[in-house]
Design an enzyme around this catalytic site. Sequence first.
Site, PDB file in Angstrom:
ATOM      1  N   LYS A  14       0.844  -1.187   0.000  1.00  9.58           N
ATOM      2  CA  LYS A  14       0.000   0.000   0.000  1.00  9.58           C
ATOM      3  C   LYS A  14       0.881   1.238   0.000  1.00  9.58           C
ATOM      4  CE  LYS A  14      -2.254   2.067   3.196  1.00  9.58           C
ATOM      5  NZ  LYS A  14      -1.575   3.387   3.103  1.00  9.58           N
ATOM      6  N   ASN A  15       0.326   2.323  -0.586  1.00  4.83           N
ATOM      7  CA  ASN A  15       0.954   3.621  -0.399  1.00  4.83           C
ATOM      8  C   ASN A  15      -0.119   4.662  -0.094  1.00  4.83           C
ATOM      9  OD1 ASN A  15       0.773   3.003  -3.387  1.00  4.83           O
ATOM     10  ND2 ASN A  15       1.374   5.138  -3.618  1.00  4.83           N
ATOM     11  N   ASP A  16      -0.393   5.617  -0.961  1.00  7.67           N
ATOM     12  CA  ASP A  16      -1.165   6.796  -0.581  1.00  7.67           C
ATOM     13  C   ASP A  16      -2.543   6.486   0.000  1.00  7.67           C
ATOM     14  OD1 ASP A  16       0.958   8.029  -1.764  1.00  7.67           O
ATOM     15  OD2 ASP A  16      -0.189   9.134  -3.252  1.00  7.67           O
ATOM     16  N   TRP A  75      -4.154   6.021  -9.728  1.00  2.00           N
ATOM     17  CA  TRP A  75      -3.326   6.699  -8.741  1.00  2.00           C
ATOM     18  C   TRP A  75      -4.237   7.436  -7.760  1.00  2.00           C
ATOM     19  CZ3 TRP A  75       1.154   9.205 -12.070  1.00  2.00           C
ATOM     20  CH2 TRP A  75       1.837   8.189 -12.737  1.00  2.00           C
ATOM     21  N   ARG A 143      -1.625  15.626 -11.341  1.00  2.70           N
ATOM     22  CA  ARG A 143      -2.232  14.487 -10.640  1.00  2.70           C
ATOM     23  C   ARG A 143      -2.807  14.866  -9.277  1.00  2.70           C
ATOM     24  NH1 ARG A 143       3.345  13.231 -10.875  1.00  2.70           N
ATOM     25  NH2 ARG A 143       4.459  13.347  -8.886  1.00  2.70           N
ATOM     26  N   GLU A 192       2.493  17.374  -3.985  1.00  7.22           N
ATOM     27  CA  GLU A 192       1.615  16.237  -4.245  1.00  7.22           C
ATOM     28  C   GLU A 192       0.458  16.234  -3.259  1.00  7.22           C
ATOM     29  OE1 GLU A 192       3.917  12.631  -6.136  1.00  7.22           O
ATOM     30  OE2 GLU A 192       4.781  13.027  -4.166  1.00  7.22           O
ATOM     31  N   TRP A 282       9.331   8.167  -0.062  1.00  7.32           N
ATOM     32  CA  TRP A 282       9.826   7.667  -1.339  1.00  7.32           C
ATOM     33  C   TRP A 282      11.346   7.532  -1.400  1.00  7.32           C
ATOM     34  CZ3 TRP A 282       6.724   4.952  -3.944  1.00  7.32           C
ATOM     35  CH2 TRP A 282       5.361   5.258  -4.004  1.00  7.32           C
TER      36      TRP A 282
END
Length: 483
Positions: A14-16, A75, A143, A192, A282
Site C-alpha cells: 500500500k501507499n497513498d 493513482w 495528478r 503532491e 519515497w
Amino acid sequence: MRPEYHFSVPDNWKNDPQRPIFVDGEYHYYYLYNADYLAGGIGTSWRRATTLDHVSFVDHGVAIEKFTNANGDCWSGSLVIDAENTAGFGRGAVIALVTQAAVDQVPEGRQAQYLWYSTDGGRSFQPGGDDPVLADPDIPDFRDPKVIWDGSRERWFMALAEGRRLGFYASPDLATWTRVGEFARDDLGLLECPDIFEMTADDGSSQWVLGVSANAKHRGMPATYAYWTGAFDGSGFVPDALEPRWLDWGFDFYGAVTYPHHETSGEEDASLRHAIGWANFWDYPHNTPTLVTDRYNGDDMIVRDLRLVRERDGYALASTPTAALTQYTTRLHRLGDLEVDGDLDLDIHAPAYDLSCEIEWDADADCRNSDIGFEVCRAGGGSRFVAAGLDMSGPCAYLDRTLTVNPTRGRTQAPLDTSAGRVAIRLLVDRTSVELFVGNGRSAQSHRVFPLAGDAGIRLFARGATAVFREVTIRELSVPTAD
C-alpha cells in the site's frame, strides 16, 4: 512485525491514503494497493476498508481495479458524495476523481483525471467513460485531484498537483472543469496530494486551510504535510503567512489526507477533522523487514484528531491520537510522578503502547545544556533504542532513530516553547513506528522503525537537569483482528 494497533495492508503493498468518506454510518477508507507487488508486478488499484472509530478497520477488498482500460492504473484522487445528482449517476452516487497515466501514449506516461462512479455506496466502481474529464496540458506532473463542494458558489472545486504549483478548477457537474486559479511555490520541492477545507477554530471563527505533501529537506525542514491558513474566494487562496506550518516534523507522514468528523446523526462537526498519513517515504519505499516476516509492505501512522487553535502568530492545527485509541487498552500502568536525575529504567517491557505524562523542570534554572526524555524500543544492553525528548539547547523536541534498525539513520526536531517549565507528552510505540506528540498536539513527529525482537525496554532520562515526569501512564494496546 505487523503492528498491533496501526492500520496495515493485508498483503503485498500500500501507499497513498485516499480521503475517507462517511456513508451509512461508517467511514469508508480507500488506499492505493498493488496485489502483484511480491510477484514483481506493477500498478495500483483502490482497496477499501471501513471503520467506525478510526482505529479498528475491516477490509473489503478492491473497489477500483487497476488496468481496467487503456487509461492505465489508478493513482491518487478523491471521492465525493453527489447528493444532488450533478454528475447524472443518481442522487447519492459516490464519485471518484482519479489520476490515471496511460503509459503507452508517451514514454513517461500521460497523467489525466478520470471519473469513476459507484451506485452501491462506494463498494464497487465503474468508469464514467474512457475519456478524461481533465486532460493533460502537456506537463509532466498533473495528478492527485482533491475535490470539495464549494457551497458559497454552488459548484465543485478541485485542487490539482502540477509540479511546483497547485492548479484550481471549478465544475458544475464533476465532468467539465474550468481552470480558475493557482497556488505556486518554488521552494517546497514537488507538490503532491493537495488538500483544502474550511474549519471552525477554537475562537469560533471560520478559517480555510490549504495543505499539500511537500519536500523541504533542502531547506532543513520536513517532507510531510505542509499547510497554510488563509482566505479562499473560490478561485484563489491567499495565505496568512508565507511560510507553511507542518502537521508532522518527522520522517514518515507522507501523502496524508484529512477528512471531516461526523456525529452519529451524520452531521459534520466543523470544529473537528481527522488525518491519516502513509508511514513511509519515497527515499526508501521498499526497505522493510515486514516483506520477509509478514509478506507485506505498507502501514499508516495513527489517525489523528485535528483542531484549529488560535495562537499568537495565527492559526495552527493541533493533532492528537484519535480519541477511541484508549478503548483498545489491554493493560494499564499508572506510575504516578517520577523524579529523574540521570537515567531511570522502568520495569515494563512491551512492543506496543501509548505513554503519556507531563514533563516538568525548573524554568528558572540554567537548563540550556540539558536533555530530557525517553529511550524506547530499547535493547537489554542499551545498544539499540529510539530516543524521544526535549533538547533545551535548541530548544527543540526531537525524535531520533539513529540507534535502531530503520530505513535511514537520523534525527528530526520541532520547535519547542520552554518558557512554562513543563510540557505534555504523548509517545506512541508500535512494532513498526514511533510517534511523538508534544504540547497537546502543537507538534508531532513520526518515524518508521523496526526494533528487533525483544527490544522493548523503556528508559526515562534527565541529563544536565532534574525533571519530574508527572502522572506517567502507559497503556499497552492491541486491536483485535476483524473477522
